[in-house]
Design an enzyme around this catalytic site. Structure first.
Site, mmCIF file in Angstrom:
data_model
loop_
_atom_site.group_PDB
_atom_site.id
_atom_site.type_symbol
_atom_site.label_atom_id
_atom_site.label_comp_id
_atom_site.label_asym_id
_atom_site.label_seq_id
_atom_site.Cartn_x
_atom_site.Cartn_y
_atom_site.Cartn_z
ATOM 1 N N GLY A 8 66.914 49.263 77.172
ATOM 2 C CA GLY A 8 65.610 49.102 76.504
ATOM 3 C C GLY A 8 65.697 49.426 75.026
ATOM 4 N N ALA A 79 64.616 50.858 79.751
ATOM 5 C CA ALA A 79 64.250 49.458 80.008
ATOM 6 C C ALA A 79 63.216 49.377 81.117
ATOM 7 C CB ALA A 79 65.487 48.657 80.405
ATOM 8 N N THR A 123 56.521 58.229 83.883
ATOM 9 C CA THR A 123 55.279 57.970 83.149
ATOM 10 C C THR A 123 54.058 58.644 83.753
ATOM 11 O OG1 THR A 123 53.655 56.221 82.701
ATOM 12 C CG2 THR A 123 55.195 55.789 84.460
ATOM 13 N N GLU A 125 51.403 57.221 84.174
ATOM 14 C CA GLU A 125 50.754 56.250 85.062
ATOM 15 C C GLU A 125 50.950 56.629 86.528
ATOM 16 O OE1 GLU A 125 48.244 53.593 83.618
ATOM 17 O OE2 GLU A 125 49.195 52.929 85.477
ATOM 18 N N TYR A 147 52.880 48.626 88.426
ATOM 19 C CA TYR A 147 53.776 49.329 87.484
ATOM 20 C C TYR A 147 53.925 50.796 87.883
ATOM 21 C CZ TYR A 147 55.038 51.810 83.138
ATOM 22 O OH TYR A 147 55.613 52.643 82.214
ATOM 23 N N LYS A 151 57.320 52.673 89.098
ATOM 24 C CA LYS A 151 57.846 53.816 88.338
ATOM 25 C C LYS A 151 57.976 55.058 89.217
ATOM 26 C CE LYS A 151 58.672 52.770 83.977
ATOM 27 N NZ LYS A 151 59.868 53.194 83.232
HETATM 28 P P1 NAP Z 1 58.813 48.576 75.408
HETATM 29 O O1 NAP Z 1 58.610 48.623 73.934
HETATM 30 O O2 NAP Z 1 58.059 47.583 76.215
HETATM 31 O O3 NAP Z 1 60.383 48.335 75.659
HETATM 32 C C1 NAP Z 1 60.872 47.959 76.906
HETATM 33 C C2 NAP Z 1 62.339 47.587 76.781
HETATM 34 O O4 NAP Z 1 62.836 47.248 78.096
HETATM 35 C C3 NAP Z 1 62.620 46.381 75.884
HETATM 36 O O5 NAP Z 1 63.793 46.650 75.151
HETATM 37 C C4 NAP Z 1 62.887 45.257 76.881
HETATM 38 O O6 NAP Z 1 63.752 44.272 76.391
HETATM 39 C C5 NAP Z 1 63.595 46.051 77.979
HETATM 40 N N1 NAP Z 1 63.624 45.365 79.271
HETATM 41 C C6 NAP Z 1 62.576 44.929 80.007
HETATM 42 N N2 NAP Z 1 62.997 44.369 81.155
HETATM 43 C C7 NAP Z 1 64.356 44.444 81.140
HETATM 44 C C8 NAP Z 1 65.377 44.020 82.045
HETATM 45 N N3 NAP Z 1 65.091 43.421 83.195
HETATM 46 N N4 NAP Z 1 66.658 44.274 81.713
HETATM 47 C C9 NAP Z 1 66.976 44.864 80.523
HETATM 48 N N5 NAP Z 1 66.053 45.279 79.631
HETATM 49 C C10 NAP Z 1 64.766 45.067 79.935
HETATM 50 O O7 NAP Z 1 58.543 50.000 76.064
HETATM 51 P P2 NAP Z 1 58.476 51.455 75.381
HETATM 52 O O8 NAP Z 1 57.060 51.748 75.005
HETATM 53 O O9 NAP Z 1 59.560 51.596 74.380
HETATM 54 O O10 NAP Z 1 58.774 52.380 76.649
HETATM 55 C C11 NAP Z 1 60.109 52.751 76.982
HETATM 56 C C12 NAP Z 1 60.136 53.215 78.432
HETATM 57 O O11 NAP Z 1 59.279 54.326 78.601
HETATM 58 C C13 NAP Z 1 59.675 52.174 79.456
HETATM 59 O O12 NAP Z 1 60.435 52.363 80.621
HETATM 60 C C14 NAP Z 1 58.216 52.547 79.722
HETATM 61 O O13 NAP Z 1 57.824 52.115 80.998
HETATM 62 C C15 NAP Z 1 58.311 54.061 79.617
HETATM 63 N N6 NAP Z 1 57.105 54.763 79.201
HETATM 64 C C16 NAP Z 1 56.470 54.384 78.051
HETATM 65 C C17 NAP Z 1 55.354 55.095 77.619
HETATM 66 C C18 NAP Z 1 54.626 54.728 76.358
HETATM 67 O O14 NAP Z 1 53.471 55.148 76.200
HETATM 68 N N7 NAP Z 1 55.242 54.004 75.441
HETATM 69 C C19 NAP Z 1 54.899 56.200 78.377
HETATM 70 C C20 NAP Z 1 55.589 56.560 79.530
HETATM 71 C C21 NAP Z 1 56.705 55.849 79.917
HETATM 72 P P3 NAP Z 1 63.232 42.872 75.759
HETATM 73 O O15 NAP Z 1 63.173 43.148 74.288
HETATM 74 O O16 NAP Z 1 64.324 41.927 76.140
HETATM 75 O O17 NAP Z 1 61.919 42.554 76.390
HETATM 76 N N1 GDD Z 2 46.070 46.668 76.655
HETATM 77 C C1 GDD Z 2 44.743 46.788 76.554
HETATM 78 N N2 GDD Z 2 44.024 45.803 75.917
HETATM 79 N N3 GDD Z 2 44.146 47.873 77.084
HETATM 80 C C2 GDD Z 2 42.810 47.996 76.938
HETATM 81 C C3 GDD Z 2 42.041 47.031 76.289
HETATM 82 C C4 GDD Z 2 42.669 45.874 75.755
HETATM 83 O O1 GDD Z 2 42.057 44.986 75.186
HETATM 84 N N4 GDD Z 2 40.758 47.460 76.286
HETATM 85 C C5 GDD Z 2 40.730 48.632 76.910
HETATM 86 N N5 GDD Z 2 41.976 48.965 77.313
HETATM 87 C C6 GDD Z 2 42.332 50.177 78.067
HETATM 88 C C7 GDD Z 2 43.173 49.909 79.326
HETATM 89 O O2 GDD Z 2 42.317 49.494 80.409
HETATM 90 C C8 GDD Z 2 43.770 51.301 79.534
HETATM 91 O O3 GDD Z 2 42.871 52.128 80.218
HETATM 92 C C9 GDD Z 2 43.943 51.840 78.103
HETATM 93 O O4 GDD Z 2 43.166 50.976 77.251
HETATM 94 C C10 GDD Z 2 45.386 51.867 77.595
HETATM 95 O O5 GDD Z 2 45.972 50.599 77.845
HETATM 96 P P1 GDD Z 2 47.428 50.220 77.275
HETATM 97 O O6 GDD Z 2 47.480 50.467 75.812
HETATM 98 O O7 GDD Z 2 47.759 48.859 77.769
HETATM 99 O O8 GDD Z 2 48.384 51.341 77.909
HETATM 100 P P2 GDD Z 2 48.476 51.947 79.385
HETATM 101 O O9 GDD Z 2 47.874 53.320 79.342
HETATM 102 O O10 GDD Z 2 47.974 51.009 80.403
HETATM 103 O O11 GDD Z 2 50.050 52.052 79.581
HETATM 104 C C11 GDD Z 2 50.892 52.640 78.575
HETATM 105 O O12 GDD Z 2 51.037 54.021 78.808
HETATM 106 C C12 GDD Z 2 51.712 54.364 80.026
HETATM 107 C C13 GDD Z 2 51.742 55.893 80.111
HETATM 108 O O13 GDD Z 2 50.526 56.384 80.572
HETATM 109 C C14 GDD Z 2 52.237 51.908 78.611
HETATM 110 O O14 GDD Z 2 53.003 52.302 77.518
HETATM 111 C C15 GDD Z 2 53.015 52.224 79.880
HETATM 112 O O15 GDD Z 2 54.334 51.657 79.794
HETATM 113 C C16 GDD Z 2 53.105 53.750 80.013
HETATM 114 O O16 GDD Z 2 53.816 54.104 81.175
#
Ligand code: NAP
Ligand code: GDD
Length: 345
Positions: A8, A79, A123, A125, A147, A151
């Protein structure tokens, strides 16, 4: 010199983690997927300093090769199909990547380099329909999306490989973290990007879903530091990483518009709620049902006490700094791209 393998690496967290590891002198390897057009995205500024290997989380043989080539001391599994809303559209692909993909990379480690330390991107989530507030490492899980369910499998298989094979495997239960590199479909970046476009006259209004949803939002740069700290401990363990503050989507929108000198007045309720620019009377936020989810996670609020005590981790970026950084970044990008200059008060 230590070797690190990051899955990732092209994502938000992968790019910040790669920067951190390079600054600490690691040899950084990353896996990435082949695309029709080569796109380095978030890592274009690092491409000459890191080693990229084509692989996919759903393809065990490619992961075995990646571990053979990189001989990692540390593996960071970031990833994932990470967009919760999409997981209802592609539940099987989400499970293959986010659940079975974790077993694939753990198997590659077990077979090729069992002394490598492993970080799993778990996460908040997984808490879903929260069983207590705030959430800690001891809070029972109740995922609310394909999701979240996938996870949760990844979380437990990581624990299982730790207990079955003595692999140094940790899960970070990370709450939402955002940044200037956040994907445009996530609510925070969607808001900052749209608010800037509205300010520049490139868009009239932004349509959002559930404005009442509450999230615990931090900055990705702070959170990747926690990942690294987990793998530097004497014993592997799981940690909640969060800010211990929660805000509604409505508050995020208000704060983002305020950074652009636009005060929002909210009128109406439910799907009829709108956000109006106080100075012009124009509607700049609308609710659209299409952005609601089949099942929602209403409130996330994490308690990072264990991480603060054991890892010595502390976040540096607070909520208003996070929003301001994201807005300023979008303002720079969009104003130079569109040849527009605006002065904020
Ligand atoms: P992101 O920006 O969506 O990055 C996801 C990465 O995974 C990208 O590099 C994507 O590559 C790669 N990927 C997806 N499917 C793949 C596959 N089948 N094989 C190889 N690579 C693949 O996510 P992020 O926000 O950096 O989050 C990083 C990790 O933390 C994720 O596992 C996410 O679920 C977890 N997480 C995120 C948050 C948050 O708030 N950001 C919170 C809790 C946990 P491509 O560029 O090719 O699509
Ligand atoms: N995306 C999106 N778009 N979300 C919206 C919108 C909209 O227009 N309007 C309201 N929301 C609300 C969603 O329903 C959710 O409750 C909240 O905003 C956050 O949505 P996202 O930003 O899509 O993030 P997420 O909380 O569902 O998921 C992210 O955080 C997780 C950790 O708690 C992602 O980064 C996940 O990969 C990560 O695990």
């Amino acid at each position: 010199m230590k070797n690190a393998l990051v899955t990732g690496i092209t994502g938000q967290d992968g790019s910040y983690l790669a920067e951190l590891l390079l600054s600490k002198g690691y040899n950084v390897y990353g896996i990435w997927r082949r695309k029709a057009n080569v796109d380095y995205g978030n890592i274009s500024h690092l491409k000459d300093e890191i080693n990229l290997i084509y692989a996919d989380m759903t393809d065990l043989s490619s992961l075995i090769s990646a571990v053979k080539i990189s001989q990692p001391d540390e593996v960071y599994n970031l990833a994932a199909q990470s967009f919760v809303a999409s997981s209802w559209d592609t539940p099987l692909n989400t499970a293959e990547t986010d659940a079975l993909g974790v077993t694939n990379i753990l198997e590659a480690i077990r077979l090729v380099k069992p002394d490598a330390r492993f970080y799993q991107a778990s996460t908040s989530e997984m808490f879903g329909l929260v069983q207590e507030i705030p959430q800690t490492e001891k809070t029972p899980f109740y995922p609310r999306s394909p999701y979240g369910v996938a996870k949760l499998y990844g979380h437990w298989i990581t624990k299982n490989y730790r207990e079955s094979y003595n692999i140094f495997a940790c899960s970070g239960i990370l709450f939402n973290h955002e940044s200037e590199r956040r994907g445009l479909e996530f609510v925070t970046r969607k808001i900052t990007n749209s608010a800037v476009k509205i300010k520049l006259g490139l868009q009239d209004c932004v349509e959002l879903g559930n404005l009442d949803s509450k999230r615990d939002w931090g900055h990705s740069e702070d959170y990747v530091r926690a990942m690294w700290l987990m793998l530097q401990q004497d014993t592997p363990d799981d940690f909640v990483i969060a800010t211990n503050e929660t805000r509604t989507v409505r508050e995020f929108a208000e704060t983002a518009f305020r950074c652009l000198d636009i005060e929002i007045d909210w009128q109406g309720s439910g799907v009829d709620e709108i956000g109006v620019d106080r100075a012009t009377g124009k509607t700049v936020v609308k609710v659209n049902k299409k952005f609601f989810r089949p099942a929602e996670v209403d409130i996330l609020l994490g308690n990072p006490e264990k991480a603060e005590k054991i890892l010595g981790w502390k976040r540096n970026v607070n909520f208003s700094q996070l929003v301001e950084r994201m807005v300023k970044n979008d303002l720079n990008l969009l104003s130079s791209r569109n040849n527009k200059i605006i002065k904020l008060k």
